[in-house]
Design a protein around this motif. Structure first.
Motif, mmCIF file in Angstrom:
data_model
loop_
_atom_site.group_PDB
_atom_site.id
_atom_site.type_symbol
_atom_site.label_atom_id
_atom_site.label_comp_id
_atom_site.label_asym_id
_atom_site.label_seq_id
_atom_site.Cartn_x
_atom_site.Cartn_y
_atom_site.Cartn_z
ATOM 1 N N ARG A 1 20.630 92.589 86.394
ATOM 2 C CA ARG A 1 21.484 90.662 85.732
ATOM 3 C C ARG A 1 21.670 91.049 84.034
ATOM 4 O O ARG A 1 21.818 91.694 83.578
ATOM 5 C CB ARG A 1 20.145 90.272 86.170
ATOM 6 N N TRP B 1 26.879 82.294 80.643
ATOM 7 C CA TRP B 1 27.212 82.288 81.242
ATOM 8 C C TRP B 1 26.328 83.847 81.838
ATOM 9 O O TRP B 1 26.134 84.737 81.275
ATOM 10 C CB TRP B 1 28.446 83.165 81.268
ATOM 11 N N TRP C 1 25.640 86.639 85.470
ATOM 12 C CA TRP C 1 25.951 87.098 86.596
ATOM 13 C C TRP C 1 24.812 88.335 87.188
ATOM 14 O O TRP C 1 24.257 88.736 86.327
ATOM 15 C CB TRP C 1 27.084 88.081 86.768
ATOM 16 N N ASP D 1 27.229 87.952 92.643
ATOM 17 C CA ASP D 1 26.949 86.579 92.154
ATOM 18 C C ASP D 1 27.319 85.944 90.622
ATOM 19 O O ASP D 1 26.952 86.963 89.876
ATOM 20 C CB ASP D 1 26.013 86.173 92.696
ATOM 21 N N THR D 2 28.010 84.611 90.626
ATOM 22 C CA THR D 2 27.966 84.531 88.944
ATOM 23 C C THR D 2 27.972 83.302 88.838
ATOM 24 O O THR D 2 27.387 82.335 89.837
ATOM 25 C CB THR D 2 29.411 85.052 88.458
ATOM 26 N N TRP D 3 27.513 82.816 87.585
ATOM 27 C CA TRP D 3 27.249 81.500 87.129
ATOM 28 C C TRP D 3 27.181 81.216 86.292
ATOM 29 O O TRP D 3 26.841 82.067 85.010
ATOM 30 C CB TRP D 3 25.874 80.755 87.870
ATOM 31 N N GLN E 1 26.441 77.511 82.797
ATOM 32 C CA GLN E 1 25.664 76.288 83.354
ATOM 33 C C GLN E 1 26.292 75.631 81.256
ATOM 34 O O GLN E 1 26.233 76.725 80.470
ATOM 35 C CB GLN E 1 24.193 76.545 83.326
ATOM 36 N N SER F 1 26.411 72.940 86.194
ATOM 37 C CA SER F 1 27.025 74.247 86.380
ATOM 38 C C SER F 1 27.677 74.814 87.612
ATOM 39 O O SER F 1 28.189 73.855 88.523
ATOM 40 C CB SER F 1 24.944 74.845 87.177
ATOM 41 N N ARG G 1 28.523 77.640 90.434
ATOM 42 C CA ARG G 1 27.858 79.636 90.742
ATOM 43 C C ARG G 1 28.667 79.765 91.947
ATOM 44 O O ARG G 1 29.275 78.824 93.366
ATOM 45 C CB ARG G 1 26.744 78.845 91.760
ATOM 46 N N ASP H 1 28.688 82.663 94.556
ATOM 47 C CA ASP H 1 27.951 83.291 95.297
ATOM 48 C C ASP H 1 28.849 84.811 96.164
ATOM 49 O O ASP H 1 29.769 84.124 96.301
ATOM 50 C CB ASP H 1 26.953 83.233 96.472
ATOM 51 N N TRP I 1 31.297 78.579 96.881
ATOM 52 C CA TRP I 1 30.983 77.852 95.698
ATOM 53 C C TRP I 1 30.386 77.213 95.613
ATOM 54 O O TRP I 1 30.200 75.839 96.265
ATOM 55 C CB TRP I 1 32.491 77.187 95.242
ATOM 56 N N GLN I 2 29.946 76.756 93.989
ATOM 57 C CA GLN I 2 28.460 75.027 93.805
ATOM 58 C C GLN I 2 29.119 74.901 92.773
ATOM 59 O O GLN I 2 28.513 75.361 92.043
ATOM 60 C CB GLN I 2 26.992 75.899 94.852
#
Length: 152
Positions: free
Chosen positions: A62, A72, A74, A102-104, A106, A116, A118, A120, A144-145
């Motif tokens: 991570r 940011w 991942w 995965d990445t996100w 915020q 946010s 995100r 997956d 996608w979220q």
């Protein structure tokens, strides 16, 4: 056995957190016995046969970039191959290893609000996680979220 390494590099303007975690599992039956459990497989389990759906290795990496109100990150997770049954009657199935990324990102416009995004399974990888119940089971598809959170 599990180990985890954490490090945060702080340049003053940027914070770069990094984490590596590795787990090794050695899960085998210690005695020979007759199994009637459908989850383990029905038949004779020999001493040394593996527990089903317990991988030997799980590892994750991570990393992220944080600056001001933005972040940011991942993460990639590797899961080693595993068996679907302890009983080896010639039809025991092998679940291959897989890696999922995965990445996100915020953004905190205020102390009370966070936006946010995100994603997956960023690469949209197709992977098998199980044969039970009722046949081959796929892993999580790309998802996608988008969320907005606030604290009162």
């Amino acid at each position: 056995v599990e180990t985890r390494w954490l490090y945060e590099y702080d340049s003053g303007a940027w914070l770069l957190p990094t984490q590596i975690a590795v787990t090794w599992l050695d899960s085998r039956f210690m005695e020979t016995f007759l199994s009637t459990n459908p989850e383990w497989g029905q038949g004779v389990i020999q001493a040394g046969d593996p527990l089903p759906y317990v991988p030997s290795w799980i590892a994750s990496l991570r990393a992220g970039v944080l600056r001001g109100r933005w972040s940011w990150q991942w993460q990639g997770q590797y899961t080693s191959a595993q068996w679907d049954s302890s009983v080896n009657t010639g039809n025991r199935l092998f679940v291959p290893h897989y890696t999922v990324w995965d990445t996100w990102v915020q953004w905190r416009p205020t102390k009370a609000h966070t936006l946010s995004l995100r994603v997956d399974n960023v690469l949209g990888s197709d992977y098998l996680v199980s044969y039970r119940p009722f046949g081959a089971r796929p892993g999580k598809p790309q998802m996608w979220q988008l969320s907005w959170a606030w604290m009162f």
